[in-house]
Design a protein around this motif. Structure first.
Motif, PDB file in Angstrom:
ATOM      1  N   GLY A   1       0.826  -1.205   0.000  1.00 53.43           N
ATOM      2  CA  GLY A   1       0.000   0.000   0.000  1.00 53.43           C
ATOM      3  C   GLY A   1       0.857   1.250   0.000  1.00 53.43           C
ATOM      4  O   GLY A   1       0.601   2.212  -0.740  1.00 53.43           O
TER       5      GLY A   1
ATOM      6  N   ASP B   1      -4.638  -4.223 -10.290  1.00 51.29           N
ATOM      7  CA  ASP B   1      -5.709  -4.339  -9.300  1.00 51.29           C
ATOM      8  C   ASP B   1      -7.010  -4.822  -9.939  1.00 51.29           C
ATOM      9  O   ASP B   1      -7.700  -5.678  -9.396  1.00 51.29           O
TER      10      ASP B   1
ATOM     11  N   THR C   1      -5.856  -3.201  -3.125  1.00 51.74           N
ATOM     12  CA  THR C   1      -7.272  -3.217  -2.779  1.00 51.74           C
ATOM     13  C   THR C   1      -7.450  -3.522  -1.300  1.00 51.74           C
ATOM     14  O   THR C   1      -8.239  -2.873  -0.600  1.00 51.74           O
TER      15      THR C   1
ATOM     16  N   SER D   1      -5.276  -3.089   1.133  1.00 52.39           N
ATOM     17  CA  SER D   1      -4.797  -1.966   1.951  1.00 52.39           C
ATOM     18  C   SER D   1      -5.863  -0.884   2.051  1.00 52.39           C
ATOM     19  O   SER D   1      -6.097  -0.324   3.130  1.00 52.39           O
ATOM     20  N   THR D   2      -6.517  -0.607   0.927  1.00 55.72           N
ATOM     21  CA  THR D   2      -7.575   0.406   0.928  1.00 55.72           C
ATOM     22  C   THR D   2      -8.763  -0.051   1.770  1.00 55.72           C
ATOM     23  O   THR D   2      -9.381   0.739   2.497  1.00 55.72           O
ATOM     24  N   LYS D   3      -9.072  -1.337   1.692  1.00 51.88           N
ATOM     25  CA  LYS D   3     -10.129  -1.899   2.524  1.00 51.88           C
ATOM     26  C   LYS D   3      -9.798  -1.730   4.001  1.00 51.88           C
ATOM     27  O   LYS D   3     -10.666  -1.368   4.813  1.00 51.88           O
TER      28      LYS D   3
ATOM     29  N   ILE E   1      -7.931   0.538   5.377  1.00 48.02           N
ATOM     30  CA  ILE E   1      -8.065   1.948   5.766  1.00 48.02           C
ATOM     31  C   ILE E   1      -9.480   2.220   6.272  1.00 48.02           C
ATOM     32  O   ILE E   1      -9.681   2.860   7.306  1.00 48.02           O
TER      33      ILE E   1
ATOM     34  N   ILE F   1      -2.545   6.693   0.202  1.00 44.07           N
ATOM     35  CA  ILE F   1      -2.648   5.305  -0.240  1.00 44.07           C
ATOM     36  C   ILE F   1      -3.960   5.090  -0.978  1.00 44.07           C
ATOM     37  O   ILE F   1      -4.008   4.460  -2.046  1.00 44.07           O
ATOM     38  N   ALA F   2      -5.049   5.621  -0.428  1.00 41.80           N
ATOM     39  CA  ALA F   2      -6.363   5.471  -1.071  1.00 41.80           C
ATOM     40  C   ALA F   2      -6.398   6.187  -2.421  1.00 41.80           C
ATOM     41  O   ALA F   2      -6.928   5.644  -3.403  1.00 41.80           O
TER      42      ALA F   2
ATOM     43  N   HIS G   1      -4.588   4.265  -5.127  1.00 42.03           N
ATOM     44  CA  HIS G   1      -5.380   3.116  -5.596  1.00 42.03           C
ATOM     45  C   HIS G   1      -6.454   3.573  -6.583  1.00 42.03           C
ATOM     46  O   HIS G   1      -6.680   2.934  -7.618  1.00 42.03           O
ATOM     47  N   GLN G   2      -7.098   4.685  -6.268  1.00 39.64           N
ATOM     48  CA  GLN G   2      -8.147   5.195  -7.165  1.00 39.64           C
ATOM     49  C   GLN G   2      -7.570   5.594  -8.524  1.00 39.64           C
ATOM     50  O   GLN G   2      -8.190   5.353  -9.569  1.00 39.64           O
TER      51      GLN G   2
END
Length: 522
Positions: free
Chosen positions: A209, A288, A297, A299-301, A303, A313-314, A317-318
């Motif tokens: 992440g 991803d 994914t 790691s974002t989950k 968060i 980090i989020a 990912h986006q």
């Protein structure tokens, strides 16, 4: 084919399941250090290719590598030992996460004996690791979830490893892992026991992440330098090399491969790229979305589910998700009809002014990368507390000093003495508990504002840079405007609120409510 499924072999020390780029690299690495390896893959061609590579590798004794397409024959190739002193078999899995691992485990577990050890060296969701650990424990078999960092080249030459499991399993595998792992210049192996259960895979997941945030920060900065500030790839390469050699980003792995990659004029199917190959590569990251890589994914989950602020980090990912939808994105751009990124006024600065701007950008990038580390380490801390893993942040930094993608020498040297002051059980919110980190991040604030302002003025895409700046602004703000949010939540949902001067520490629901309207929805 020669030596495949050879039933005469009876001296295997380590079995490796999976002969792809990562498993193949580990096979050669372990064999180079003198271990006798049994490499397994259900595809005979993959096994033969790996054995041929072992023959061609000057550092590897080909007699240390034996190939198998039968798990049963691989297990039978270990020494036959009886009694209490039997040496445990060690099997390393190097496979895609999910169902493939369950399939191999279903076939493998009945073949093993009590005390044998399975090391899952793939990227796996930590709860799946703990489920498999429980299943294996019923048979008396140890299951270790181990992150292996650094990509296929590190797998061959020495990765950073983060094993998680029982102390008993760690004692058995420790000498092997310390031999195989990447080493610091002082000779310290970049492998430590992260903790019980899924701790090892969790640390690797958040490592990735943080990596995603760093990748996004650097690609956004490279875009600003090239497209908005009119620097050539060679000039950017020289700039990145100077950052890599000296200053707060010294020894940063991604900055290092970045300056080298920008100098390539051809690669893969690309030839004669005048300004380097980067402009010839499609702006489409699919790891991803095609489900081949889950750690970003997850790691974002985490968060969201751990309620930890990690916006860089989020945002990274986006951006990857948006980039993957190349054809849809082109159609959306047609529909929106908004301006595309443009040149910045700063592109016309004279040499002295531009040099000063580069210093500012250096500081800004350092701040964003440092902030991503802070955000990721805060997630690890929270999970460690929730799951009672007792992970040491100092140990995380120690194993990230070589052989991994987020290696950043100067940052590691800054973090390590600060983290070593805290015992494993100490609850940490880094910016609250360690003032030195907060002060260091504060030094980069104005530089981050300047860099992001260029993106804003030119319509350049820079979500991780923006999120990095907004993170600092938000955690620094003594009075957020979220009191109005609380008002509206209470208005329509009776969610209650706290009153200034009567706020209690913690996350308990407020005690106060106002009946704003007696008519529902009005």
């Amino acid at each position: 084919m020669a030596d495949i499924d050879n039933e005469q072999v009876n001296d295997i020390e380590i079995g490796i399941v999976g002969s792809g780029s990562m498993g193949g690299g580990m096979t050669l690495l372990f064999a180079e250090h003198g271990s006798k390896i049994g490499c397994y893959d259900y595809e005979e061609e993959a096994v033969q290719k790996l054995m041929n590579t072992a023959k061609e590798d000057e550092k590897v004794n080909e007699k240390c590598v034996h190939g198998f397409t039968s798990l049963e024959k691989l297990i039978n190739a270990f020494p036959k030992q009886g009694g209490k002193e039997r040496k445990p078999r060690i099997i390393v899995l190097s496979m895609p996460h999910g169902k493939p691992v369950d399939g191999v485990a279903e076939e493998l577990l009945p073949l093993l004996d009590k005390g044998d050890i399975i090391i899952d060296g793939g990227n796996e969701w930590w709860e799946e690791t703990e489920r498999r650990q429980a299943n294996a424990k019923e048979k008396g078999i140890e299951w270790v979830g181990m992150g292996v960092s650094g990509g296929y080249q590190a797998a061959r030459h020495g990765p950073s490893c983060s094993p998680g499991g029982t102390d008993e399993a760690w004692k058995v595998i420790k000498p092997y892992l310390e031999t195989w792992a990447a080493k610091t210049p002082e000779g310290e192996p970049c492998v430590l026991h992260m903790g019980p259960g899924g701790a090892g895979h969790y640390v690797k997941m958040i490592h990735n992440g943080i990596e995603h945030a760093h990748l996004s920060i650097l690609c956004e900065v490279r875009g600003l330098l090239h497209d908005q500030l009119s620097l050539s790839n060679d000039e950017i390469s020289d700039l990145f090399e100077s950052w890599w050699k000296e200053g707060p980003l010294r020894g940063n792995f991604l900055v290092g491969i970045g300056f080298k990659g920008l100098r390539f004029k051809e690669g893969g199917g690309i030839k004669n790229a005048k300004d380097g190959i980067v402009e010839k590569i499609e702006d489409k990251v699919t790891q991803d979305v095609d489900l081949s890589e889950g750690t970003g994914t997850w790691s974002t989950k985490e968060i969201g589910e751990r309620h930890v602020a990690a916006p860089a980090i989020a945002a990274a990912h986006q951006l990857r998700i948006i980039s993957a939808d190349k054809f849809e994105r082109s159609k959306v751009a047609d529909n929106l009809g908004l301006p595309q990124p443009s040149k910045a006024a700063e592109a016309k600065l004279d040499k002295a002014e531009k040099s000063k701007l580069m210093e500012t950008i250096h500081t800004a990038v350092y701040g964003a990368i440092l902030g991503a580390f802070v955000q990721g380490l805060d997630i690890i801390t929270k999970a460690s507390q929730d799951q009672k893993w007792n992970i040491s942040l100092a140990d995380c930094i120690k194993i990230w000093r070589q052989g991994c993608i987020i290696q950043s020498d100067a940052i590691a040297e800054f973090f390590l003495p600060l983290f070593e002051k805290f015992p494993r059980s100490e609850p940490l919110n880094l910016l609250k508990s360690i003032p030195e980190i907060a002060k260091e991040l504060a030094k980069t604030y104005e530089a981050q504002k300047k860099l992001y302002s260029i993106a804003i003025k030119t319509d350049a895409v820079a979500p991780a840079l923006g999120a990095s700046l907004e993170y600092i602004k938000a955690v620094n703000c003594r009075e957020l405007d979220t009191n109005f949010m609380e008002l509206e939540l209470d208005y329509f949902g009776h969610h209650n609120y706290d009153v200034k001067g009567k706020t209690e520490k913690g996350h308990e629901k407020g005690k106060y409510h106002t009946e704003f309207s007696k008519t529902p929805g009005v």
